[in-house]
Structures are given as structure tokens and as C-alpha cells.
Design an enzyme around this catalytic site. Sequence first.
Site, PDB file in Angstrom:
ATOM      1  N   THR A  40      15.572 -10.914   6.409  1.00  0.00           N
ATOM      2  CA  THR A  40      15.277 -10.573   7.796  1.00  0.00           C
ATOM      3  C   THR A  40      14.328 -11.623   8.347  1.00  0.00           C
ATOM      4  O   THR A  40      14.155 -12.684   7.743  1.00  0.00           O
ATOM      5  CB  THR A  40      14.649  -9.168   7.878  1.00  0.00           C
ATOM      6  OG1 THR A  40      13.478  -9.127   7.042  1.00  0.00           O
ATOM      7  CG2 THR A  40      15.629  -8.102   7.410  1.00  0.00           C
ATOM      8  N   THR A 127      -0.404  -1.071  -0.673  1.00  0.00           N
ATOM      9  CA  THR A 127      -1.466  -1.569   0.186  1.00  0.00           C
ATOM     10  C   THR A 127      -2.669  -0.639   0.188  1.00  0.00           C
ATOM     11  O   THR A 127      -2.520   0.582   0.013  1.00  0.00           O
ATOM     12  CB  THR A 127      -0.949  -1.713   1.640  1.00  0.00           C
ATOM     13  OG1 THR A 127      -2.036  -1.959   2.533  1.00  0.00           O
ATOM     14  CG2 THR A 127      -0.241  -0.443   2.102  1.00  0.00           C
ATOM     15  N   ASP A 128      -3.847  -1.202   0.437  1.00  0.00           N
ATOM     16  CA  ASP A 128      -5.041  -0.368   0.562  1.00  0.00           C
ATOM     17  C   ASP A 128      -4.994   0.532   1.792  1.00  0.00           C
ATOM     18  O   ASP A 128      -5.743   1.511   1.900  1.00  0.00           O
ATOM     19  CB  ASP A 128      -6.305  -1.230   0.579  1.00  0.00           C
ATOM     20  CG  ASP A 128      -6.386  -2.230   1.733  1.00  0.00           C
ATOM     21  OD1 ASP A 128      -5.438  -2.285   2.553  1.00  0.00           O
ATOM     22  OD2 ASP A 128      -7.383  -2.972   1.812  1.00  0.00           O
ATOM     23  N   GLU A 129      -4.097   0.243   2.724  1.00  0.00           N
ATOM     24  CA  GLU A 129      -4.020   1.031   3.951  1.00  0.00           C
ATOM     25  C   GLU A 129      -3.590   2.475   3.707  1.00  0.00           C
ATOM     26  O   GLU A 129      -3.801   3.332   4.569  1.00  0.00           O
ATOM     27  CB  GLU A 129      -3.080   0.361   4.959  1.00  0.00           C
ATOM     28  CG  GLU A 129      -3.574  -0.992   5.424  1.00  0.00           C
ATOM     29  CD  GLU A 129      -2.787  -1.552   6.595  1.00  0.00           C
ATOM     30  OE1 GLU A 129      -2.378  -0.761   7.474  1.00  0.00           O
ATOM     31  OE2 GLU A 129      -2.576  -2.778   6.632  1.00  0.00           O
ATOM     32  N   TYR A 151       3.454   2.638   9.262  1.00  0.00           N
ATOM     33  CA  TYR A 151       3.595   1.694   8.145  1.00  0.00           C
ATOM     34  C   TYR A 151       2.926   2.216   6.886  1.00  0.00           C
ATOM     35  O   TYR A 151       3.554   2.316   5.822  1.00  0.00           O
ATOM     36  CB  TYR A 151       2.999   0.329   8.522  1.00  0.00           C
ATOM     37  CG  TYR A 151       2.648  -0.515   7.314  1.00  0.00           C
ATOM     38  CD1 TYR A 151       3.642  -0.910   6.422  1.00  0.00           C
ATOM     39  CD2 TYR A 151       1.328  -0.875   7.051  1.00  0.00           C
ATOM     40  CE1 TYR A 151       3.318  -1.653   5.286  1.00  0.00           C
ATOM     41  CE2 TYR A 151       1.005  -1.620   5.934  1.00  0.00           C
ATOM     42  CZ  TYR A 151       1.995  -2.012   5.053  1.00  0.00           C
ATOM     43  OH  TYR A 151       1.677  -2.727   3.932  1.00  0.00           O
ATOM     44  N   LYS A 155       4.483   3.503   3.195  1.00  0.00           N
ATOM     45  CA  LYS A 155       4.107   2.929   1.902  1.00  0.00           C
ATOM     46  C   LYS A 155       3.554   3.999   0.970  1.00  0.00           C
ATOM     47  O   LYS A 155       3.839   4.013  -0.232  1.00  0.00           O
ATOM     48  CB  LYS A 155       3.077   1.808   2.090  1.00  0.00           C
ATOM     49  CG  LYS A 155       3.634   0.539   2.712  1.00  0.00           C
ATOM     50  CD  LYS A 155       4.735  -0.096   1.882  1.00  0.00           C
ATOM     51  CE  LYS A 155       4.210  -0.655   0.577  1.00  0.00           C
ATOM     52  NZ  LYS A 155       5.284  -1.340  -0.203  1.00  0.00           N
ATOM     53  N   LYS A 190       1.072 -12.191  11.413  1.00  0.00           N
ATOM     54  CA  LYS A 190      -0.140 -11.662  10.790  1.00  0.00           C
ATOM     55  C   LYS A 190      -1.379 -12.399  11.318  1.00  0.00           C
ATOM     56  O   LYS A 190      -1.291 -13.530  11.791  1.00  0.00           O
ATOM     57  CB  LYS A 190      -0.047 -11.768   9.269  1.00  0.00           C
ATOM     58  CG  LYS A 190       1.106 -10.941   8.672  1.00  0.00           C
ATOM     59  CD  LYS A 190       0.949  -9.457   8.989  1.00  0.00           C
ATOM     60  CE  LYS A 190       2.108  -8.620   8.479  1.00  0.00           C
ATOM     61  NZ  LYS A 190       2.080  -8.447   7.037  1.00  0.00           N
TER      62      LYS A 190
END
Length: 322
Positions: A40, A127-129, A151, A155, A190
Site C-alpha cells: 500500500t 505499540t505503547d499506545e 488505531y 492494535k 509521521k
Amino acid sequence: MRIVVTGGAGFIGSHFVRQVIGGAYPGLAGAEVTVLDKFTYAGLRANLAAVADSARLTVVAGDVCDPHLVRRVLTGADLVVHLAAESHVDRSIEGAAEFVRTNVLGTQTLLEAAARAEVARFVQVSTDEVYGSIEQGSWDEAQPVRPSSPYSASKAAGDLLALAYHRTHGLPVCVTRCSNNYGPNQYPEKLIPLFVGNLLEGRTVPLYGDGGQVRDWLHVADHCRALALVAEQGRPGEVYNIGGGTELTNRQLAGRLLELCGADESLIEPVADRKGHDRRYSVDSTKISEQLGYAPRVPFEQGLARTVRWYAEHRDWWTAQR
């Protein structure tokens, strides 16, 4: 050994593939690598150009949500490093469906195929998110997930599925949760490549809200080395936080980028804050340090300067992605 790397043409995945092929990780030396990537907007064959001629590399264009293709690719695999993901928070706010499809359904499709193929190790790269925001201190792996964006929620769902496949099917899964990555070849949407590209062209950079959001920064080389350690030595069923050890507000980071690009603060453009914007992320990396011997090696100031220099010397790469 045969390794399947999903999303292996993306920013982190391509670095990991190049390092494996180049012999950087002794425990994975000589491994054959199969990249599964949908190509993509953020998956680029150019990211694999340095190792494209290697007899140990096979590249398969395809979707992690395609069960027939995934079963074929995972047959005979010893290790899966699952990096394929939709990962841009702003895009997830605008439309969450593709994030759920790739990050949840795609992960489940891979897990099912890995269980059937009796893959010896599956590394779910997260991810830490997923932990949400924390005002003080740092999240350890025992903390519950409290994602804020579509998002991070997608995850977190993928992480829980991975751990469930370990508990239900005995699939040897490890989950990693890293802090913000930076380095060469990162897609220009980003923060760091976006700011650097704009500053190098004399354009303004958008700073959300008051710029006081705090993030911990991790060089992609350190992240990939940690992934190799988890792949080689991680305990099945465990979660490993991977931090970089450098916390900065977005405004502080912008200041460093202005200095490195020879620009001044007049190019900072305050914009309305992101919906549901987490104030601070911080993970405790004690577990991976004590169990696997991980510690970040790239000093942030050095790594950031090298990253800015890379973008300055590779304008054709990032201007082509805009």
C-alpha cells in the site's frame, strides 16, 4: 530457519529484513526471509533494494487478510514477525474500518494459519499506545490496555487475540510494545519525516495544540535488535515493552529539528489538537532488559542528526511519497 516478515517493505519491517539478511543478528544468521506485504502507500519495494538480489529473500505481494495466501506463505515457516499494520492515528480517526480489517482480522488470519502450520515462534509487534495516557511514571507489561484512538484500539485487539491463541492453541506467541520509532525510510506522514521534509523546503510545520504531548523516542535499529532478541529468546505468552529512553514534548522535538535544519521558530504553525490526543506515553523496559539483555544503543541526539542528514541526502525518496 525460515522467517516470514509481514509488512516487510515498510519502515520498521524493511530495516529488520535488511539486518537479518546482512547477518546483524547471530541467532537468526543464515535465515531465509519471506516478506509478505500488500504494498500500500507506505510499503515500498525501494526499501528492500539493498537486499533485493539476495538468494535468501523472497517477496510476496499480498494481503494478510487473505487466508489462502497466508496459509501458503506460512507453511514451513519457523518464525513469523508480524509488522503489517495500518498505523497512522489521524487516518484512523478519519476512517477506522481499514484499521480494524488489517490490524484485527489480518492478525487473526495470521494467527490461525500459524497455529495450523505449527510455527515455532510468532512475534506480534505492537505499540505503547495500547496503554493509553499516563501522567507520571511508566507502564509495565502488567497494566491493562486502555487505548484512546481507533488505531490503538485495533492494535490492542490484535495483541489480545495473539495472547488468546497462545492460551487456547499453545501457539508460541510473544507481544512487543514499542515507543515512537524514528530513523531513515520512515513514511513522510509521521512527525519527524514530515517536519524535516517541510523544513528542508522552507515550509511551516504543524504542531498540535500546545505541543506539550510527551513521547519516548526509539531508533529503528534499537527496536529491530529488540525484536530479534524476543524472536530468539522471548518467553511464549509474554509481553515485552521496548522503550528508547528519551522523553520529549513535541515542542521540544520540533525545536531540535528546527536547529538541525537551520530554521527558526517562525516556521512552527500551531494547529487544533487531535481528537482524543493522549498527553504522555511512557513504558518501563525493565523486563526485556533483565530477561533478554536489551538496552538502547543509539544516542538520541546522534540518531536524530543522522536521520535528518539521511532525509537531506535522499530528497528523491521522500518527495516521491508526497
